[in-house]
Design a protein around this motif. Structure first.
Motif, PDB file in Angstrom:
ATOM      1  N   SER A  24      -6.588  -8.301  12.085  1.00  0.00           N
ATOM      2  CA  SER A  24      -6.097  -7.472  10.985  1.00  0.00           C
ATOM      3  C   SER A  24      -6.427  -8.054   9.617  1.00  0.00           C
ATOM      4  O   SER A  24      -6.058  -7.461   8.596  1.00  0.00           O
ATOM      5  N   ALA A  51       2.334  -0.661   4.801  1.00  0.00           N
ATOM      6  CA  ALA A  51       1.512  -1.859   4.998  1.00  0.00           C
ATOM      7  C   ALA A  51       1.489  -2.696   3.727  1.00  0.00           C
ATOM      8  O   ALA A  51       1.695  -2.198   2.612  1.00  0.00           O
ATOM      9  N   GLU A 104       0.839  -1.188   0.000  1.00  0.00           N
ATOM     10  CA  GLU A 104       0.000   0.000   0.000  1.00  0.00           C
ATOM     11  C   GLU A 104       0.883   1.250   0.000  1.00  0.00           C
ATOM     12  O   GLU A 104       2.075   1.180   0.319  1.00  0.00           O
ATOM     13  N   THR A 129      -0.571  -6.481   2.107  1.00  0.00           N
ATOM     14  CA  THR A 129      -1.587  -7.518   2.268  1.00  0.00           C
ATOM     15  C   THR A 129      -1.160  -8.766   1.504  1.00  0.00           C
ATOM     16  O   THR A 129      -0.429  -8.686   0.508  1.00  0.00           O
ATOM     17  N   ASN A 154      -5.874  -9.869   6.431  1.00  0.00           N
ATOM     18  CA  ASN A 154      -4.660 -10.287   5.716  1.00  0.00           C
ATOM     19  C   ASN A 154      -3.677  -9.128   5.571  1.00  0.00           C
ATOM     20  O   ASN A 154      -2.854  -9.117   4.660  1.00  0.00           O
ATOM     21  N   ARG A 155      -3.746  -8.151   6.463  1.00  0.00           N
ATOM     22  CA  ARG A 155      -2.944  -6.927   6.360  1.00  0.00           C
ATOM     23  C   ARG A 155      -1.954  -6.823   7.513  1.00  0.00           C
ATOM     24  O   ARG A 155      -2.284  -7.089   8.667  1.00  0.00           O
ATOM     25  N   LYS A 156      -0.728  -6.425   7.168  1.00  0.00           N
ATOM     26  CA  LYS A 156       0.304  -6.169   8.171  1.00  0.00           C
ATOM     27  C   LYS A 156       0.859  -4.770   7.949  1.00  0.00           C
ATOM     28  O   LYS A 156       1.327  -4.436   6.858  1.00  0.00           O
ATOM     29  N   ALA A 157       0.810  -3.924   8.986  1.00  0.00           N
ATOM     30  CA  ALA A 157       1.359  -2.572   8.924  1.00  0.00           C
ATOM     31  C   ALA A 157       2.524  -2.465   9.890  1.00  0.00           C
ATOM     32  O   ALA A 157       2.467  -2.971  11.018  1.00  0.00           O
TER      33      ALA A 157
END
Length: 371
Positions: free
Chosen positions: A284, A236, A218, A238, A286-289
């Motif tokens: 969250s 972030a 992103e 995904t 499937n998202r990692k920030a």
């Protein structure tokens, strides 16, 4: 012999003892029936019979010694002996049980499957392949600053298929090998041999699986905290079905960086785990920030004499576990220009500049456990 049906120290010692007893009995019978001096018998002479008995006994002992020499109980070089009722010879991967009180095995790749075995701590187990299943927190690679989970469930190696299943039955009778599949979570296994090449089992073995999809990056957002010297950047990514996502940057040659030609994980030891690469929290999706502290990790590496921006290659990639990236082709790439002041600026990506070796190094760095 490497896939023989006899293994396990107790079992091998028991059979060795039986063979030694037979050898001693053969010698005793030979002595008992040895003719007295001066006595002759038709056919084979007494000295010849005694020679035959001695040679046969010696040959038996020689065979046992040769097997122990050329096909040892355990794969050579392992730090610990094999767990009871398991073998390590010719296993694609061998690991050490690391559960505090030992390891359970289960009939399938997840905690919902019933336990079907128990192995003591700190012994070696050979594995054939793995299946994707329940994600389990990996304590050995996790700290308060970074968390990793693994959804790999390792399948214990067993005898290969044989006509009428004779190998399996003999291994069960002689070595105590259990029939049926047994899985141990990778979270409680410490590598004893290289683990990167272990294959994933097919649907017939594992059932339906959901491997991670390609990562997507992103646009980053900039935030400034009160009293901070520089703004922080949240970046972030995904990836469908991923359990971890890692981030790293590559510092190309001749761009004005110290440590040029290296891949660096985007990890900050003062941040909490939720702001560093690693585990995707269930809430969250499937998202990692993460927080990208570019001023410490990149601007501090710029050479004082360098003029103008220097570019870096950033990768986000799903990780099967700590230190184990997914296929590098699933990594999402972006190019950023770094100047001595100000935030990174996104630039046009030129993938042909980066060969497979660079991408593999980026993938490994992104999923690196920093403990």
């Amino acid at each position: 012999m490497d896939q023989g049906v006899l293994y396990g120290r107790t079992q091998v010692l028991r059979v060795d003892g039986m063979i030694a007893a037979v050898a001693v009995l053969a010698l005793a019978l030979g002595l008992a029936h040895r003719p007295s001096s001066g006595t002759t018998a038709p056919g084979v002479s007494a000295p010849d019979r005694w020679t035959i008995v001695t040679a046969a006994t010696g040959l038996l002992v020689l065979v046992v010694s040769a097997v122990s020499l050329f096909s040892p109980i355990d794969e050579p070089g392992l730090p610990k002996a094999a767990c009871p009722y398991t073998r390590t010879q010719q296993a694609p991967y061998v690991g050490l049980t690391a559960g505090k009180l030992g390891n359970n095995s289960r009939s399938g790749p997840g905690r919902a499957y019933p336990a079907n075995g128990r192995f003591p701590a700190d012994c070696s187990v050979g594995f054939r392949d793995y299946c994707l299943g329940d994600p389990i927190l990996d304590d050995s690679g996790s700290t308060e600053h970074q968390q990793w989970v693994t959804n790999r469930w390792l399948r214990i190696i067993k005898q290969p298929d044989s006509p009428l299943g004779w190998r399996q039955r003999l291994a069960e009778a002689l070595s105590g090998e259990q029939s049926g599949d047994q899985f141990i979570t990778d979270a409680y296994i410490v590598p004893a041999t290289p683990y990167e090449g272990l294959a994933r089992g097919d649907t017939k073995v594992c059932g339906p699986q959901s491997p991670a999809g390609p990562a997507a990056l992103e646009q980053f957002t900039t935030r400034r905290s009160a009293g901070a010297k520089a703004p922080s950047i949240e970046i972030a990514a995904t990836s469908d079905h991923a359990v971890n996502i890692g981030f790293a940057v590559y510092l190309p040659h001749s761009e004005g960086f110290r440590d040029e030609g290296t891949a660096i994980p985007l990890y900050d030891e003062i941040l909490p785990a939720r702001q560093n690469p690693g585990r995707i929290l269930p809430q969250s999706g499937n998202r990692k920030a993460i927080t990208w502290t570019y001023s410490e990790s990149l601007q501090a590496r710029l050479l004082p004499a360098h003029k103008g921006p220097a570019h870096v290659l950033l990768m986000a990639i799903p990780c099967l576990s700590d230190n184990l990236p997914d296929d590098a082709a699933k990594g999402a790439l972006a190019r950023y220009d770094i100047a001595s002041a100000g935030p990174p600026r996104k630039a046009a990506l030129q993938p042909t500049q980066y060969n497979d070796d660079i991408l593999e190094r980026l993938a490994r760095a992104a999923c690196q456990a920093n403990v």
